[in-house]
Design a protein around this motif. Structure first.
Motif, PDB file in Angstrom:
ATOM      1  N   VAL A   1       5.409   6.346  -6.034  1.00  0.00           N
ATOM      2  CA  VAL A   1       5.457   4.903  -5.810  1.00  0.00           C
ATOM      3  C   VAL A   1       4.724   4.168  -6.923  1.00  0.00           C
ATOM      4  N   ASN A   2       3.545   4.684  -7.319  1.00  0.00           N
ATOM      5  CA  ASN A   2       2.793   4.051  -8.411  1.00  0.00           C
ATOM      6  C   ASN A   2       3.604   4.028  -9.704  1.00  0.00           C
ATOM      7  N   ILE A   3       4.285   5.136  -9.988  1.00  0.00           N
ATOM      8  CA  ILE A   3       5.105   5.214 -11.203  1.00  0.00           C
ATOM      9  C   ILE A   3       6.227   4.180 -11.146  1.00  0.00           C
ATOM     10  N   MET A   4       6.889   4.084  -9.989  1.00  0.00           N
ATOM     11  CA  MET A   4       7.968   3.095  -9.842  1.00  0.00           C
ATOM     12  C   MET A   4       7.429   1.680  -9.958  1.00  0.00           C
ATOM     13  N   LEU A   5       6.241   1.446  -9.401  1.00  0.00           N
ATOM     14  CA  LEU A   5       5.637   0.117  -9.485  1.00  0.00           C
ATOM     15  C   LEU A   5       5.305  -0.252 -10.928  1.00  0.00           C
ATOM     16  N   VAL A   6       4.779   0.724 -11.691  1.00  0.00           N
ATOM     17  CA  VAL A   6       4.484   0.478 -13.103  1.00  0.00           C
ATOM     18  C   VAL A   6       5.766   0.127 -13.851  1.00  0.00           C
ATOM     19  N   MET A   7       6.859   0.837 -13.532  1.00  0.00           N
ATOM     20  CA  MET A   7       8.136   0.613 -14.213  1.00  0.00           C
ATOM     21  C   MET A   7       8.739  -0.752 -13.867  1.00  0.00           C
TER      22      MET A   7
ATOM     23  N   GLY B   1       4.484  -3.275 -13.670  1.00  0.00           N
ATOM     24  CA  GLY B   1       3.267  -3.029 -14.440  1.00  0.00           C
ATOM     25  C   GLY B   1       2.077  -2.681 -13.558  1.00  0.00           C
ATOM     26  N   THR B   2       0.883  -2.592 -14.173  1.00  0.00           N
ATOM     27  CA  THR B   2      -0.317  -2.215 -13.430  1.00  0.00           C
ATOM     28  C   THR B   2      -0.711  -3.272 -12.393  1.00  0.00           C
ATOM     29  N   ASP B   3      -0.291  -4.514 -12.591  1.00  0.00           N
ATOM     30  CA  ASP B   3      -0.585  -5.539 -11.593  1.00  0.00           C
ATOM     31  C   ASP B   3       0.097  -5.211 -10.261  1.00  0.00           C
ATOM     32  N   ALA B   4       1.302  -4.656 -10.336  1.00  0.00           N
ATOM     33  CA  ALA B   4       2.017  -4.267  -9.115  1.00  0.00           C
ATOM     34  C   ALA B   4       1.285  -3.141  -8.395  1.00  0.00           C
ATOM     35  N   VAL B   5       0.676  -2.227  -9.179  1.00  0.00           N
ATOM     36  CA  VAL B   5      -0.117  -1.145  -8.589  1.00  0.00           C
ATOM     37  C   VAL B   5      -1.347  -1.722  -7.904  1.00  0.00           C
ATOM     38  N   ALA B   6      -1.976  -2.702  -8.537  1.00  0.00           N
ATOM     39  CA  ALA B   6      -3.162  -3.331  -7.947  1.00  0.00           C
ATOM     40  C   ALA B   6      -2.820  -4.009  -6.626  1.00  0.00           C
ATOM     41  N   VAL B   7      -1.685  -4.694  -6.572  1.00  0.00           N
ATOM     42  CA  VAL B   7      -1.244  -5.354  -5.338  1.00  0.00           C
ATOM     43  C   VAL B   7      -0.999  -4.320  -4.249  1.00  0.00           C
ATOM     44  N   TYR B   8      -0.297  -3.272  -4.604  1.00  0.00           N
ATOM     45  CA  TYR B   8      -0.001  -2.203  -3.639  1.00  0.00           C
ATOM     46  C   TYR B   8      -1.287  -1.537  -3.156  1.00  0.00           C
ATOM     47  N   THR B   9      -2.223  -1.299  -4.069  1.00  0.00           N
ATOM     48  CA  THR B   9      -3.491  -0.659  -3.718  1.00  0.00           C
ATOM     49  C   THR B   9      -4.258  -1.493  -2.696  1.00  0.00           C
ATOM     50  N   ALA B  10      -4.354  -2.789  -2.958  1.00  0.00           N
ATOM     51  CA  ALA B  10      -5.079  -3.664  -2.037  1.00  0.00           C
ATOM     52  C   ALA B  10      -4.358  -3.766  -0.696  1.00  0.00           C
ATOM     53  N   GLY B  11      -3.054  -4.012  -0.726  1.00  0.00           N
ATOM     54  CA  GLY B  11      -2.296  -4.175   0.502  1.00  0.00           C
ATOM     55  C   GLY B  11      -2.232  -2.910   1.333  1.00  0.00           C
ATOM     56  N   TRP B  12      -2.102  -1.771   0.673  1.00  0.00           N
ATOM     57  CA  TRP B  12      -1.989  -0.507   1.404  1.00  0.00           C
ATOM     58  C   TRP B  12      -3.286  -0.165   2.113  1.00  0.00           C
ATOM     59  N   ARG B  13      -4.419  -0.601   1.587  1.00  0.00           N
ATOM     60  CA  ARG B  13      -5.692  -0.385   2.295  1.00  0.00           C
ATOM     61  C   ARG B  13      -5.658  -1.087   3.659  1.00  0.00           C
ATOM     62  N   VAL B  14      -5.090  -2.276   3.690  1.00  0.00           N
ATOM     63  CA  VAL B  14      -4.980  -3.010   4.952  1.00  0.00           C
ATOM     64  C   VAL B  14      -4.010  -2.296   5.890  1.00  0.00           C
ATOM     65  N   VAL B  15      -2.897  -1.810   5.349  1.00  0.00           N
ATOM     66  CA  VAL B  15      -1.916  -1.076   6.163  1.00  0.00           C
ATOM     67  C   VAL B  15      -2.550   0.163   6.766  1.00  0.00           C
TER      68      VAL B  15
END
Length: 476
Positions: free
Chosen positions: A270-276, A279-293
């Motif tokens: 998922v991180n690789i797809m998000l980077v593609m 970019g890394t901003d998408a990974v940061a969003v996913y990282t923060a949001g997934w902690r809440v999930v």
């Protein structure tokens, strides 16, 4: 005085054992509440890491995002071995086999020391290469700084999970909760001190994590080895080396650990797809949001963990109706809680997102985090079906079946749907989010149906055998 204390302790042990072998619904409620609190506390200090690190900027938060899948593999090994110990010990308790319970507990701790040492060496050697393969990019050095410290002390992370699993197997869920409370409070206090006061940045967050895990391990060691008021005993005379015990623990533990490995691989993918796609901003969003999930999933995970103990005790005593009750009740209870939680998150998504976007460097992420959370509310409602099914299979000692179900969900459904929607349909980052939801719904539904069918087969087989014995005894 000592005799009085021993009587009180033994009375408490008997009460716990009676609980896990009695009414499944009552036992699940009693066991799951402290487990949910424990897991909430665990996620609280993980969330604290994200919140404090978010103030350092998106690259630092993305560094945590790249380490998270690897960290989950480590936690997965501990939880897997803990599930293996929990399953075998609870089955021994159900079969009234005290010596087997003691021997299983000791074997599980020995396996913990061996496997954690091997994993530490492996991860530290290949950490940089793994992060490069994940596409860490600008966040590489920060991810290495954080990872080297966390993985250097992973023996404490794994031991705490396994020892907690031993206590939970006999119905003792309060003391693991106390240990986790101490861990969370200490980590939350130490995070800003090490990150900002000492100026250590992401390394400070890692140091705080390891210090708190060490204290948690010390507390549980005290209860098991010094206080000695548990059902299982860990003295040398109770240990009898047995490959069968090892295979039984690993038969559940390794597949359960592999489930976390599979989920971590999915996280990497998922991180690789998000980077593609973003970019890394998408990974940061996913990282923060997934902690809440993950926090929102804790009730379902806690209820499922309780179901491991209940299903194990029922399987050991051949009370197959109780296994069916454990599956259905745990699923319904978890879905009800998830529905309420999902509605709350949907309504307050913007406010929750602002927690991770409080600094000028990270403020731009708030709308994307809020959108991610609103999509994931649907995922929360379906995931309890898969968690309960896997937990019941683990309790029965069918770890490989649980692993197969996880592979089906994560690989055949979630990863495929995420890829198709992101790239084939051209939906980008949003396609990845919806792929997780739709794939998870299919995978969790199949897992629940599989578990229901398997338990029905167990009951039919047992009743046929029981009827046959009755006819033989009556001379028919």
């Amino acid at each position: 005085m000592n005799n009085s204390n021993n009587e009180i302790s033994l009375g408490g042990v008997d009460k716990r054992v009676s609980m896990i072998t009695g009414d499944p619904k009552k036992a699940i409620r009693a066991l799951s509440i402290p487990m949910i609190i424990s897991m909430l506390l665990m996620m609280a200090y993980n969330l604290a890491d994200s919140i404090w690190v978010a103030g350092l900027g998106p690259n630092s938060l993305a560094a945590l995002g790249f380490i998270t899948p690897l960290f989950m593999m480590v936690i997965g090994l501990g939880n897997g071995l803990g599930a293996g110990a929990n399953s075998l010990i609870s089955r021994c308790i159900g079969a009234n086999n005290k010596k087997g319970s003691d021997n299983a507990a000791i074997h599980s701790l020995i396996l913990t020391l061996i496997l954690s040492s091997m994993l530490t060496v492996f991860v530290l050697i290949f950490l940089k290469d793994i992060l490069l393969a994940m596409g860490a990019g600008e966040s590489l050095n920060l991810a290495i700084q954080y990872g080297q410290i966390v993985f250097g002390g992973l023996i404490f992370l794994i031991f705490s999970s396994v020892a907690s699993g031993i206590l939970r197997a006999e119905g003792d869920v309060k003391r693991p909760m106390y240990a986790m409370a101490a861990t969370a409070i200490i980590n939350i206090i130490l995070d800003p001190i090490f990150i900002y006061y000492f100026g250590l940045g992401v390394s400070g967050a890692a140091i705080a994590t390891i210090i708190s895990a060490t204290i948690s391990s010390a507390l549980i060691l005290y209860w098991l080895l010094l206080k000695r008021d548990t059902y299982v005993s860990l003295s040398r005379k109770d240990f009898h080396a047995s490959w069968n015990v090892i295979k039984d623990i690993l038969g559940v533990g390794l597949p359960a650990s592999a489930e976390f490995f599979v989920m971590s691989i999915l996280g990497i993918f998922v991180n690789i797809m998000l980077v593609m796609t973003g970019g890394t901003d998408a990974v940061a969003v996913y990282t923060a949001g997934w902690r809440v999930v993950m926090i929102a999933m804790i009730p379902a995970i806690g209820i499922g963990t309780a179901a491991i103990t209940i299903a194990g005790a029922a399987y050991g005593s051949r009370k197959y109706d109780n296994i069916s009750i454990a599956l259905n009740y745990s699923s319904k209870l978890a879905i009800g809680i998830a529905s309420i939680t999902g509605l709350i998150i949907y309504v307050f998504a913007s406010s929750i997102a602002s927690i991770f976007a409080y600094s000028p460097e990270s403020a731009f992420m708030a709308p994307s985090i809020a959108a991610f959370l609103q999509v994931m509310c649907l995922f929360l409602i379906v995931v309890p079906l898969g968690i309960s099914a896997s937990s019941v299979f683990q309790g029965m000692g069918k770890g490989l079946t649980s692993l197969i179900l996880t592979v089906i969900r994560e690989v055949l459904f979630i990863s495929v749907f995420a890829y198709l929607m992101a790239f084939t349909l051209g939906l980008g980052v949003y396609g990845i989010w919806w792929g997780i939801v739709i794939g998870g719904a299919f995978g969790c539904g199949i897992a629940y149906l599989w578990a229901s069918r398997y338990i029905k087969g167990l009951k039919r087989s047992y009743y046929k055998q029981d009827n046959y014995k009755s006819r033989i005894s009556s001379g028919e």
